[in-house]
Motif scaffolding. Structure first.
Motif, PDB file in Angstrom:
ATOM      1  N   ASN A 166       3.689 -53.030   0.777  1.00 55.22           N
ATOM      2  CA  ASN A 166       4.167 -54.008   0.028  1.00 55.22           C
ATOM      3  C   ASN A 166       4.556 -55.262   0.989  1.00 55.22           C
ATOM      4  O   ASN A 166       4.060 -56.328   0.530  1.00 55.22           O
ATOM      5  CB  ASN A 166       5.574 -53.805  -0.964  1.00 55.22           C
ATOM      6  N   VAL A 276      12.212 -54.990 -12.675  1.00 54.46           N
ATOM      7  CA  VAL A 276      11.868 -55.119 -11.201  1.00 54.46           C
ATOM      8  C   VAL A 276      13.270 -54.889 -10.293  1.00 54.46           C
ATOM      9  O   VAL A 276      14.155 -55.482 -10.726  1.00 54.46           O
ATOM     10  CB  VAL A 276      11.067 -56.139 -10.726  1.00 54.46           C
ATOM     11  N   THR A 311       8.106 -46.110  -8.406  1.00 54.03           N
ATOM     12  CA  THR A 311       8.610 -47.400  -7.944  1.00 54.03           C
ATOM     13  C   THR A 311       7.538 -48.032  -7.212  1.00 54.03           C
ATOM     14  O   THR A 311       7.930 -49.300  -6.421  1.00 54.03           O
ATOM     15  CB  THR A 311       9.551 -46.915  -6.839  1.00 54.03           C
ATOM     16  N   GLU A 312       6.452 -48.109  -7.430  1.00 52.97           N
ATOM     17  CA  GLU A 312       5.298 -49.014  -6.928  1.00 52.97           C
ATOM     18  C   GLU A 312       5.232 -50.170  -7.610  1.00 52.97           C
ATOM     19  O   GLU A 312       5.713 -50.517  -8.678  1.00 52.97           O
ATOM     20  CB  GLU A 312       3.897 -48.212  -7.030  1.00 52.97           C
ATOM     21  N   ILE A 313       4.433 -51.220  -7.167  1.00 49.37           N
ATOM     22  CA  ILE A 313       4.313 -52.645  -7.947  1.00 49.37           C
ATOM     23  C   ILE A 313       4.031 -52.263  -9.229  1.00 49.37           C
ATOM     24  O   ILE A 313       4.391 -53.088 -10.247  1.00 49.37           O
ATOM     25  CB  ILE A 313       3.629 -53.411  -7.011  1.00 49.37           C
ATOM     26  N   PRO A 318       9.181 -50.898 -10.330  1.00 56.15           N
ATOM     27  CA  PRO A 318       9.031 -51.349  -9.060  1.00 56.15           C
ATOM     28  C   PRO A 318      10.086 -51.653  -8.139  1.00 56.15           C
ATOM     29  O   PRO A 318      11.043 -52.354  -8.508  1.00 56.15           O
ATOM     30  CB  PRO A 318       8.192 -52.813  -9.104  1.00 56.15           C
ATOM     31  N   THR A 321       9.843 -54.917  -3.747  1.00 60.09           N
ATOM     32  CA  THR A 321       8.282 -55.350  -4.135  1.00 60.09           C
ATOM     33  C   THR A 321       7.736 -56.174  -2.585  1.00 60.09           C
ATOM     34  O   THR A 321       6.489 -56.492  -2.493  1.00 60.09           O
ATOM     35  CB  THR A 321       8.344 -56.295  -5.214  1.00 60.09           C
ATOM     36  N   VAL A 356       4.567 -58.236  -9.906  1.00 58.44           N
ATOM     37  CA  VAL A 356       4.846 -57.126 -10.795  1.00 58.44           C
ATOM     38  C   VAL A 356       3.912 -57.670 -12.128  1.00 58.44           C
ATOM     39  O   VAL A 356       4.166 -58.750 -12.512  1.00 58.44           O
ATOM     40  CB  VAL A 356       6.348 -56.855 -11.200  1.00 58.44           C
TER      41      VAL A 356
END
Length: 381
Positions: A166, A276, A311-313, A318, A321, A356
């Protein structure tokens, strides 16, 4: 209490900037925030800010202008920025002012945060090689948590891998080169189970946020983000902190849990409503533990969350980020405000490659500062 909005956001890139003091980086961020909203320094009615190692924030008026405004210095460890924002927001919410500034900046030396080693009879290399008390504490706390809840070293590595990935997409981040999981896991160990790529680094940087009342937002036609709630909490009996002689893992006593509950209650929403989140990640384990302390998952569920990319974008929630502290480093005074800055970027839809998807409407930030204080801010678009 009146509604309060963030109308201006500015940042000085994190990392190392030779020839520019920490305070200079804070001034840079303030000027960026003013330009973001089209205001002049003379429009700011009050200010709150601070640093840990770069001097008093009020002296910034020497560069920004001698307008006579009240400027309050804030010092709350890693929660300095979050506390400054809380103070600025409360001043406007109470009707005392219509426009206020929250600013944080810092400039730290290389190596682990080393609390006056000479006064403790310790050589300088003690902190530089990872033997500082805080890094040992983080590792011991994490090792116990891993044993209790089945968290693997691979999951710690996945957090760091995501952070560097990120960070590559964030122009204000310090560490902008992706690092693969195997390299992270097999890097030199600082404090078991944490390798050098799982820790944040002391850094430099500055962040400024301008907040305003709804009346001012309408007058200015500003691109505003609402502060739905802010909560700051210290530790009650049964909790623990960095310099405590013993460790208690009683969940109900954590200041982060109390701040999170308070922020959600005031905002009138819950963890499932957040699009987010930026969570304190002094090291990989901190992000993992704070996922649970902030109510986003149960203890132990992080193992599946990281493995499945939640928890990725592009994931369900997310987290960090812009790479968080691991990729950006941690200039103590600026770190908490960086989280909120990133959430403003996301809610405005200006994240570029790290944006996001699906137009996020809610954003959450959490910071923890020694010796046992947490600040949580929830933003809404």
């Amino acid at each position: 209490m009146r509604d309060v909005f963030i109308i201006g956001a500015g940042i000085h890139p994190f990392g190392r900037t030779e020839g520019r003091s920490g305070r200079d980086q804070g001034v840079f961020a303030v000027r960026q925030a003013l330009a973001d909203t089209g205001l002049d320094w003379t429009d700011i009615e009050c200010a709150y800010g601070g640093s840990s190692a770069a001097g008093s924030a009020d002296i910034m008026v020497n560069e920004l202008g001698l307008t006579g405004l009240p400027f309050i210095n804030v010092a709350n460890g890693c929660a300095t920025g979050g506390s400054a924002l809380a103070a600025a927001r409360n001043a406007v919410a109470a009707g005392e002012y219509d426009i206020a500034l929250a600013v944080g900046f810092d400039k730290h030396e290389r190596g682990a945060f080393n609390a006056k080693p000479k006064e403790w009879g310790l050589p300088g290399w003690y902190g530089q090689t990872g033997l500082m008390l805080t890094t040992q504490f983080f590792a011991l706390k994490l090792r116990r948590y891993m044993q209790l809840h089945g968290i693997s070293r691979e999951t710690l590595g996945r957090v760091a891998e995501k952070s560097f990935r990120n960070g590559e997409k964030a122009d204000h981040a310090w560490r902008r080169t992706p690092i693969d999981l195997e390299t992270i896991l097999h890097a030199p160990v600082v404090n078991d189970p944490l390798t050098k790529y799982m820790f944040c680094s002391p850094a430099e940087g500055g962040v400024a946020l301008i907040v305003a009342s709804g009346k001012k937002v309408r007058e200015l036609g500003a691109d505003a983000v609402k502060i739905a709630s802010i909560a700051v909490r210290t530790r009650p009996p049964g909790s623990f902190e960095v310099f405590a002689p013993s460790i208690s893992v009683e969940r109900g006593g954590a200041p982060t849990t109390l701040a999170s509950r308070g922020a959600f209650e005031t905002a009138g929403i819950g963890p499932d409503d957040i699009d987010v989140a930026q969570l304190q990640d002094t090291e990989s384990g901190a992000e993992i533990m704070h996922m649970a302390e902030n109510g986003f998952c149960a203890d132990g569920e992080q193992e599946a969350w990281l493995a499945e990319g939640r928890t990725e974008i592009t994931g369900r929630l997310p987290v960090n980020t812009d790479g968080g502290c691991i990729a950006c480093g941690e200039p103590i005074g600026a770190s908490g405000l960086r989280q909120v800055y990133e959430n403003v970027v996301q809610l405005r839809g200006r994240g570029g490659e790290r944006q996001v998807p699906n137009a996020p409407k809610t954003a959450y930030s959490h910071v923890y500062g020694a010796p046992g204080l947490s600040a949580v801010a929830i933003l809404e678009r």
